[in-house]
Design a protein around this motif. Structure first.
Motif, PDB file in Angstrom:
ATOM      1  N   GLY A  87      17.702  -3.006  -0.379  1.00  0.00           N
ATOM      2  CA  GLY A  87      17.313  -4.472  -0.770  1.00  0.00           C
ATOM      3  C   GLY A  87      15.945  -4.675  -0.417  1.00  0.00           C
ATOM      4  N   ALA A  88      15.854  -6.371  -1.028  1.00  0.00           N
ATOM      5  CA  ALA A  88      14.324  -6.842  -0.765  1.00  0.00           C
ATOM      6  C   ALA A  88      14.853  -6.769   1.555  1.00  0.00           C
ATOM      7  CB  ALA A  88      14.003  -7.822  -0.578  1.00  0.00           C
ATOM      8  N   THR A  89      13.375  -6.680   2.246  1.00  0.00           N
ATOM      9  CA  THR A  89      13.387  -7.277   3.434  1.00  0.00           C
ATOM     10  C   THR A  89      13.065  -8.806   3.577  1.00  0.00           C
ATOM     11  OG1 THR A  89      13.096  -5.163   4.581  1.00  0.00           O
ATOM     12  CG2 THR A  89      12.238  -6.859   5.649  1.00  0.00           C
ATOM     13  N   PRO A  90      14.339 -10.048   4.048  1.00  0.00           N
ATOM     14  CA  PRO A  90      13.578 -10.896   3.724  1.00  0.00           C
ATOM     15  C   PRO A  90      12.206 -11.424   4.494  1.00  0.00           C
ATOM     16  CG  PRO A  90      16.078 -11.117   4.899  1.00  0.00           C
ATOM     17  CD  PRO A  90      15.697  -9.958   4.908  1.00  0.00           C
ATOM     18  N   PRO A  91      11.670 -12.434   3.959  1.00  0.00           N
ATOM     19  CA  PRO A  91      11.744 -13.147   3.012  1.00  0.00           C
ATOM     20  C   PRO A  91      11.563 -12.806   1.689  1.00  0.00           C
ATOM     21  CG  PRO A  91      10.310 -14.240   3.961  1.00  0.00           C
ATOM     22  CD  PRO A  91      10.311 -13.118   4.931  1.00  0.00           C
TER      23      PRO A  91
ATOM     24  N   VAL B  57       5.173   6.158  -0.478  1.00  0.00           N
ATOM     25  CA  VAL B  57       5.190   6.015   0.632  1.00  0.00           C
ATOM     26  C   VAL B  57       5.120   4.768   1.094  1.00  0.00           C
ATOM     27  CG1 VAL B  57       6.241   6.885   3.060  1.00  0.00           C
ATOM     28  CG2 VAL B  57       7.186   8.195   1.129  1.00  0.00           C
ATOM     29  N   GLY B  58       4.815   4.139   1.620  1.00  0.00           N
ATOM     30  CA  GLY B  58       3.907   2.982   2.196  1.00  0.00           C
ATOM     31  C   GLY B  58       4.604   1.246   2.846  1.00  0.00           C
ATOM     32  N   SER B  59       4.211   0.091   2.563  1.00  0.00           N
ATOM     33  CA  SER B  59       4.300  -0.556   3.311  1.00  0.00           C
ATOM     34  C   SER B  59       4.435  -1.949   1.926  1.00  0.00           C
ATOM     35  CB  SER B  59       3.783  -1.327   4.416  1.00  0.00           C
ATOM     36  OG  SER B  59       2.904  -1.218   4.522  1.00  0.00           O
ATOM     37  N   CYS B  60       4.953  -3.007   2.473  1.00  0.00           N
ATOM     38  CA  CYS B  60       4.289  -4.229   2.109  1.00  0.00           C
ATOM     39  C   CYS B  60       4.854  -5.149   3.010  1.00  0.00           C
ATOM     40  CB  CYS B  60       5.388  -4.842   0.927  1.00  0.00           C
ATOM     41  SG  CYS B  60       5.405  -3.321  -0.417  1.00  0.00           S
ATOM     42  N   GLN B  61       4.080  -6.570   2.560  1.00  0.00           N
ATOM     43  CA  GLN B  61       3.796  -7.275   3.181  1.00  0.00           C
ATOM     44  C   GLN B  61       4.845  -8.444   3.211  1.00  0.00           C
ATOM     45  OE1 GLN B  61       0.372 -10.076   2.898  1.00  0.00           O
ATOM     46  NE2 GLN B  61      -0.692  -9.033   4.888  1.00  0.00           N
ATOM     47  N   THR B  62       5.636  -8.447   1.925  1.00  0.00           N
ATOM     48  CA  THR B  62       6.781  -9.093   1.645  1.00  0.00           C
ATOM     49  C   THR B  62       7.414  -8.298   1.262  1.00  0.00           C
ATOM     50  OG1 THR B  62       6.199 -10.409  -0.241  1.00  0.00           O
ATOM     51  CG2 THR B  62       5.909 -11.318   2.144  1.00  0.00           C
ATOM     52  N   GLY B  63       8.700  -8.197   0.618  1.00  0.00           N
ATOM     53  CA  GLY B  63       9.221  -8.012  -0.066  1.00  0.00           C
ATOM     54  C   GLY B  63       9.928  -6.496   0.439  1.00  0.00           C
ATOM     55  N   ASP B  64       9.907  -5.749   1.091  1.00  0.00           N
ATOM     56  CA  ASP B  64       9.655  -4.170   1.268  1.00  0.00           C
ATOM     57  C   ASP B  64      10.984  -3.914   1.388  1.00  0.00           C
ATOM     58  OD1 ASP B  64       8.378  -2.108   1.732  1.00  0.00           O
ATOM     59  OD2 ASP B  64       8.923  -1.741   4.030  1.00  0.00           O
ATOM     60  N   CYS B  65      11.129  -3.128   0.656  1.00  0.00           N
ATOM     61  CA  CYS B  65      12.355  -1.876   0.648  1.00  0.00           C
ATOM     62  C   CYS B  65      12.195  -0.652   0.874  1.00  0.00           C
ATOM     63  CB  CYS B  65      13.194  -1.435  -1.017  1.00  0.00           C
ATOM     64  SG  CYS B  65      11.460  -1.121  -1.585  1.00  0.00           S
ATOM     65  N   GLY B  66      12.464  -0.636   2.016  1.00  0.00           N
ATOM     66  CA  GLY B  66      12.551   0.830   3.092  1.00  0.00           C
ATOM     67  C   GLY B  66      10.689   1.264   2.612  1.00  0.00           C
ATOM     68  N   GLY B  67      10.265   1.135   2.251  1.00  0.00           N
ATOM     69  CA  GLY B  67       8.487   1.502   2.599  1.00  0.00           C
ATOM     70  C   GLY B  67       8.323   2.712   1.534  1.00  0.00           C
TER      71      GLY B  67
ATOM     72  N   ILE C 199       0.646  -0.886  -0.097  1.00  0.00           N
ATOM     73  CA  ILE C 199      -0.262  -0.023   0.255  1.00  0.00           C
ATOM     74  C   ILE C 199       1.146   1.802   0.122  1.00  0.00           C
ATOM     75  CG2 ILE C 199      -2.214   1.457   1.414  1.00  0.00           C
ATOM     76  CD1 ILE C 199      -2.543  -1.579   2.716  1.00  0.00           C
ATOM     77  N   PHE C 200       0.903   1.965  -1.110  1.00  0.00           N
ATOM     78  CA  PHE C 200       1.510   3.098  -1.078  1.00  0.00           C
ATOM     79  C   PHE C 200       0.910   4.663  -1.533  1.00  0.00           C
ATOM     80  CE2 PHE C 200       4.476  -0.152  -3.201  1.00  0.00           C
ATOM     81  CZ  PHE C 200       5.176   0.195  -1.834  1.00  0.00           C
ATOM     82  N   ASP C 201       1.001   5.594  -0.669  1.00  0.00           N
ATOM     83  CA  ASP C 201       0.287   6.681  -1.052  1.00  0.00           C
ATOM     84  C   ASP C 201       0.823   7.238  -1.906  1.00  0.00           C
ATOM     85  OD1 ASP C 201       3.040   8.232  -0.803  1.00  0.00           O
ATOM     86  OD2 ASP C 201       1.942   8.855   1.586  1.00  0.00           O
ATOM     87  N   GLU C 202       0.328   9.200  -2.351  1.00  0.00           N
ATOM     88  CA  GLU C 202       0.363   9.050  -4.068  1.00  0.00           C
ATOM     89  C   GLU C 202       2.237   9.313  -3.960  1.00  0.00           C
ATOM     90  OE1 GLU C 202      -1.918  12.456  -4.028  1.00  0.00           O
ATOM     91  OE2 GLU C 202      -4.063  11.430  -4.533  1.00  0.00           O
TER      92      GLU C 202
END
Length: 301
Positions: free
Chosen positions: A107-111, A89-99, A83-86
């Motif tokens: 890089g990708a946040t494991p796993p 900026v946001g977040s991911c359940q998997t593979g996030d890279c600093g929001g 989920i990202f705003d306009e």
């Protein structure tokens, strides 16, 4: 009759053509074959420039071509549940890279399942692999294109989230209890024997663990632990690398959709996907399916 000037011009032209041929760089064609949106990310190595995009949204069924430069080295992966705003900026359940939507050097946040490649310069071949050393979030396949005689495809077509040991499971925050990723034993337990660290930081003492063996049986061509080189690193000289997420299009939606998950037993249908340190066998059925899939997409593009 050619004059000295024309010979000079011809020489410059030939030299220019030679330089162009030796500075040839591949492209990456990234396809989302999952039944939901993903957000691929790219990370360049320390000596390589960033690609034209470092993070973007890719809806179900969409593809994107990203040009690279000669000698480029880096990683490509997919994020899920973002989920990202306009402002991106946001977040991911998997593979996030600093929001952030654009990973921009993070890089990708494991796993996360990773495609890793170093493109060769001149006549030097490319080295590439698919790694689940840092855990797994999505099935993916990487297939070199435009190569006379072909090169080895690699990847992981199994849905490891389905058979992930409970102690390695990452459960989504949607309240449905769905497993959205599978950690590595290193991340889960932090022990040197799983992380190939300390006294285990060499190929003699760092051996496959119970957990990495589970990954390897399901995905024989993917890196399962740090020194899993013999059956997991491939070489080629390709004009394009097709990177397909959910290649068999049978992955359950992270929010509990109706898709039938890929069963581990389906691996038996791909006889070439066997582990061997001496011979690299193609997976004929998978390559055939991917060839048809890619040709159909090219014809409809």
């Amino acid at each position: 009759m050619l004059t000295i000037t024309s010979w000079k011009e011809l020489s410059i032209t030939l030299l220019f053509c030679a330089l162009i041929s030796h500075s040839f760089a591949s492209t990456f064609t990234i396809t989302n074959n999952c039944p939901y949106t993903i957000w691929p990310g790219t990370l360049s190595g320390s000596s390589s420039p960033q690609l034209s995009t470092t993070g973007f949204q890719l809806n179900a069924g969409q593809s994107i071509r990203i040009p690279s430069v000669t000698g480029w080295s880096g990683r490509i992966w997919a994020r899920t549940g973002c989920i990202f705003d306009e402002s991106g900026v946001g977040s991911c359940q998997t593979g996030d890279c600093g929001g952030k939507l654009e990973c921009d050097g993070l890089g990708a946040t494991p796993p996360a399942s990773l495609f890793e490649i170093t493109l060769g310069t001149g006549d030097t071949k490319d080295f590439y692999d698919v790694s689940i050393v840092d855990g797994y979030n999505l099935p993916m396949v990487a297939t070199p294109q435009g190569v006379p005689g072909g090169c080895n495809a690699t990847g992981c077509v199994s849905n490891l989230n389905m058979g992930c040991p409970k102690e390695l499971q990452v459960v989504g925050g949607d309240g449905g209890g769905n497993v959205v990723a599978c950690k590595s034993a290193c991340e889960a337990f932090g022990l040197d024997q799983y992380c190939c660290a300390g006294e285990f930081a060499n190929p003699t003492t760092c051996r496959p663990s119970f957990y990495s063996s589970i990954f390897k049986r399901a995905c024989p061509r993917a890196y399962s632990y740090a020194y899993d080189d013999g059956t997991s690193t491939f070489t080629c000289k390709a004009s394009d690398y097709a990177i397909i997420f959910c290649p068999m299009n049978g992955v359950k939606r992270p929010n509990g959709g109706e898709r039938t998950p890929i069963e581990e037993s389906k691996m038996e249908k791909f006889p070439g996907m066997t582990s061997s340190s001496n011979i690299l066998l193609p997976f004929p059925m998978l390559i055939g399916l991917l060839t048809v899939y890619i040709s159909i997409n090219k014809s409809t593009a």
